[in-house]
Design a protein around this motif. Structure first.
Motif, PDB file in Angstrom:
ATOM      1  N   LEU A  46       0.849  -1.326   0.006  1.00  0.00           N
ATOM      2  CA  LEU A  46      -0.025   0.421  -0.069  1.00  0.00           C
ATOM      3  C   LEU A  46       0.790   0.981   0.110  1.00  0.00           C
ATOM      4  O   LEU A  46       0.112   2.473   0.604  1.00  0.00           O
ATOM      5  CB  LEU A  46      -0.672  -0.070   0.892  1.00  0.00           C
ATOM      6  CG  LEU A  46      -2.365   0.647   0.717  1.00  0.00           C
ATOM      7  CD1 LEU A  46      -3.551   0.390  -0.075  1.00  0.00           C
ATOM      8  CD2 LEU A  46      -2.577   1.047   2.066  1.00  0.00           C
ATOM      9  N   LEU A  47       2.139   1.139  -0.669  1.00  0.00           N
ATOM     10  CA  LEU A  47       2.943   2.155  -0.461  1.00  0.00           C
ATOM     11  C   LEU A  47       2.211   3.248  -1.265  1.00  0.00           C
ATOM     12  O   LEU A  47       2.031   2.900  -2.676  1.00  0.00           O
ATOM     13  CB  LEU A  47       4.780   1.386  -1.404  1.00  0.00           C
ATOM     14  CG  LEU A  47       5.391   1.617  -0.120  1.00  0.00           C
ATOM     15  CD1 LEU A  47       5.052   0.462   0.276  1.00  0.00           C
ATOM     16  CD2 LEU A  47       6.248   1.580  -0.545  1.00  0.00           C
ATOM     17  N   PRO A  48       2.764   4.590  -1.477  1.00  0.00           N
ATOM     18  CA  PRO A  48       2.421   5.900  -2.077  1.00  0.00           C
ATOM     19  C   PRO A  48       2.891   6.058  -2.958  1.00  0.00           C
ATOM     20  O   PRO A  48       3.515   5.490  -3.612  1.00  0.00           O
ATOM     21  CB  PRO A  48       2.398   6.439  -0.810  1.00  0.00           C
ATOM     22  CG  PRO A  48       3.186   6.690  -0.431  1.00  0.00           C
ATOM     23  CD  PRO A  48       3.456   5.376  -0.252  1.00  0.00           C
ATOM     24  N   GLY A  49       1.702   6.349  -4.600  1.00  0.00           N
ATOM     25  CA  GLY A  49       2.819   7.231  -5.433  1.00  0.00           C
ATOM     26  C   GLY A  49       2.214   8.489  -5.932  1.00  0.00           C
ATOM     27  O   GLY A  49       2.957   8.510  -6.729  1.00  0.00           O
ATOM     28  N   HIS A  50       1.594   8.720  -4.777  1.00  0.00           N
ATOM     29  CA  HIS A  50       0.822  10.350  -4.730  1.00  0.00           C
ATOM     30  C   HIS A  50       2.201  11.151  -4.339  1.00  0.00           C
ATOM     31  O   HIS A  50       3.443  11.398  -3.720  1.00  0.00           O
ATOM     32  CB  HIS A  50      -0.186  10.696  -3.896  1.00  0.00           C
ATOM     33  CG  HIS A  50      -0.532  10.587  -2.870  1.00  0.00           C
ATOM     34  ND1 HIS A  50       0.205  10.388  -1.997  1.00  0.00           N
ATOM     35  CD2 HIS A  50      -0.644   9.079  -2.019  1.00  0.00           C
ATOM     36  CE1 HIS A  50       0.241  10.101  -0.610  1.00  0.00           C
ATOM     37  NE2 HIS A  50      -0.720   9.296  -0.740  1.00  0.00           N
ATOM     38  N   ASP A  51       1.269  12.906  -3.524  1.00  0.00           N
ATOM     39  CA  ASP A  51       2.727  13.303  -3.972  1.00  0.00           C
ATOM     40  C   ASP A  51       2.581  14.087  -1.888  1.00  0.00           C
ATOM     41  O   ASP A  51       3.451  14.948  -2.076  1.00  0.00           O
ATOM     42  CB  ASP A  51       2.733  15.382  -4.537  1.00  0.00           C
ATOM     43  CG  ASP A  51       1.569  16.106  -4.217  1.00  0.00           C
ATOM     44  OD1 ASP A  51       0.736  15.228  -3.765  1.00  0.00           O
ATOM     45  OD2 ASP A  51       0.967  16.922  -5.206  1.00  0.00           O
ATOM     46  N   ASN A  52       2.242  12.875  -1.108  1.00  0.00           N
ATOM     47  CA  ASN A  52       2.165  13.540  -0.167  1.00  0.00           C
ATOM     48  C   ASN A  52       2.904  13.439   1.082  1.00  0.00           C
ATOM     49  O   ASN A  52       3.781  11.979   0.961  1.00  0.00           O
ATOM     50  CB  ASN A  52       0.820  12.586   0.440  1.00  0.00           C
ATOM     51  CG  ASN A  52       0.712  13.617   1.996  1.00  0.00           C
ATOM     52  OD1 ASN A  52       1.677  13.699   2.883  1.00  0.00           O
ATOM     53  ND2 ASN A  52      -1.105  13.951   2.038  1.00  0.00           N
ATOM     54  N   LEU A  53       3.981  13.885   1.381  1.00  0.00           N
ATOM     55  CA  LEU A  53       5.613  13.537   2.164  1.00  0.00           C
ATOM     56  C   LEU A  53       4.675  12.809   3.109  1.00  0.00           C
ATOM     57  O   LEU A  53       5.781  12.344   3.774  1.00  0.00           O
ATOM     58  CB  LEU A  53       6.533  14.968   2.290  1.00  0.00           C
ATOM     59  CG  LEU A  53       6.763  15.299   0.916  1.00  0.00           C
ATOM     60  CD1 LEU A  53       8.462  16.668   1.451  1.00  0.00           C
ATOM     61  CD2 LEU A  53       7.536  13.786   0.021  1.00  0.00           C
ATOM     62  N   GLY A  54       4.117  12.738   3.693  1.00  0.00           N
ATOM     63  CA  GLY A  54       3.897  12.583   4.941  1.00  0.00           C
ATOM     64  C   GLY A  54       3.436  11.163   4.754  1.00  0.00           C
ATOM     65  O   GLY A  54       4.214   9.822   5.719  1.00  0.00           O
ATOM     66  N   ASP A  55       2.661  10.462   3.702  1.00  0.00           N
ATOM     67  CA  ASP A  55       2.733   9.213   3.216  1.00  0.00           C
ATOM     68  C   ASP A  55       3.735   8.447   3.281  1.00  0.00           C
ATOM     69  O   ASP A  55       4.057   7.571   3.153  1.00  0.00           O
ATOM     70  CB  ASP A  55       1.376   8.486   2.696  1.00  0.00           C
ATOM     71  CG  ASP A  55      -0.038   9.490   2.818  1.00  0.00           C
ATOM     72  OD1 ASP A  55      -0.140   8.923   4.184  1.00  0.00           O
ATOM     73  OD2 ASP A  55      -0.511   9.722   2.046  1.00  0.00           O
TER      74      ASP A  55
END
Length: 342
Positions: A46-55
């Motif tokens: 479930l690793l992110p691929g967006h731009d939110n550095l918190g995630d």
């Protein structure tokens, strides 16, 4: 009615078409998977691929934690795109001691439905594996859709026979204990709090603002602009930063982006933020911070994990006067410490 696996895949496929494809050298290869079939693995997904550095910080901290505490395991990072493509090959190369870990964060619920649907896909697909949901926050809205999504999630989680759920706040912990009395439920802090990114900076100066402008913001747009203007008229210099940086980040670039942001924070005398990871980043960099509530329980209950730190101040009902006073007190305290150190 519950979504079938085929429906989940279809929804995810529709979403993935809107995203930029990973470069070839970054993507995990089906051909390389059999090489790991004799090695016990933790599949971190479930690793992110967006731009939110918190995630991305959650993913990075989770990887570091697992790498340190499970040295005998091969830690395989598989993001939201890859899990649909690699689920079947991963199962074919299964080692008897393999574990699936789902990264935590604030996407458990109906606000971020694609992430939640992918979580359910993982739990259904890897039903015979031990699955650990790392510290998360749940939020299902009080709407017809929210209630429907909540019922669907509860049924999916409930039917996994070897599931460990971790809550990073009391509201989520209570929800999990209520709906899953037969599952293991732990209350644990956000994974990013396992990091220490503090270093001695030559000098801190000015104020940094890191404020939400999305559906999780507590302040209205007008209140946010008035607060920014007030602080800019009172302090110098005043900088604006965000944990959503407007460009694609993946596991090959996340540490560079995180390090750049943490360096900025370490140079500030005070940070004002309503972002959970704005607060957490200040905690791990030892940066004085005025914390403003968000629209839900996430920030206020997340603050419980760092409330003992004297350089963090929470404002439950923020306004211009209370924010100004909190900044003044933190600057005064940090200045006195500087004088004592000198």
């Amino acid at each position: 009615m519950r979504l079938t696996l085929q429906q989940l895949k279809a929804h995810a496929a529709e979403w993935l078409l809107l995203k930029v494809k990973y470069p070839l050298e970054y993507r995990l290869s089906r051909q390389s998977l059999p090489e790991r079939s004799h090695q016990k693995k933790i599949i971190l997904t479930l690793l992110p691929g967006h731009d939110n550095l918190g995630d991305h910080a959650i993913a990075y901290a989770s990887y570091c934690f697992l790498k340190e505490h499970f040295p005998a395991y091969d830690i395989m990072e598989v993001d939201m795109k890859e899990i649909y493509r690699l689920a079947r090959p991963l199962k074919r190369m299964r080692h008897p001691e393999d574990i699936v870990c789902i990264i935590g964060g604030g996407n458990m619920g109906d606000l971020y439905r694609y992430e939640e649907w992918t979580r359910q896909f993982i739990m259904k697909t890897f039903k015979s594996y031990p699955v650990i949901q790392l510290p998360a926050t749940v939020h299902f809205t009080e709407t017809k859709r929210g209630k429907r999504e909540e019922r669907r999630a509860i049924q999916t989680y409930k039917h996994h026979p070897r599931l460990l759920l971790m809550a990073r706040d009391q509201t989520t912990y209570t929800w999990m204990k209520q709906h899953f009395p037969d599952q293991d439920v732990w209350k644990q802090p956000d994974m990013v709090l396992t990091l220490d990114e503090s270093t001695k900076e030559p000098k801190r100066e000015g104020v940094l603002l890191c404020l939400r402008e999305d559906k999780e913001a507590y302040l209205t747009e007008k209140e946010r602009q008035q607060l920014k203007q007030h602080i800019q008229e009172t302090y110098d210099p005043v900088g604006l930063i965000t944990t959503t940086i407007g460009k694609r980040v993946d596991r090959t670039t996340r540490l560079d982006e995180l390090s750049a942001l943490w360096t900025e924070l370490r140079k500030a005398q005070v940070v004002v933020t309503d972002r959970l990871h704005g607060m957490i980043f200040c905690a791990i960099t030892k940066t004085p911070c005025v914390v403003l509530r968000s629209f839900d329980h996430k920030v206020m209950e997340g603050y419980e994990w760092v409330a003992h730190l004297p350089f963090l101040t929470l404002l439950k009902e923020p306004n211009e006067a209370t924010v100004k006073e909190a900044i003044h007190q933190l600057m005064k305290t940090s200045g006195q410490k500087g004088e004592e150190a000198g």
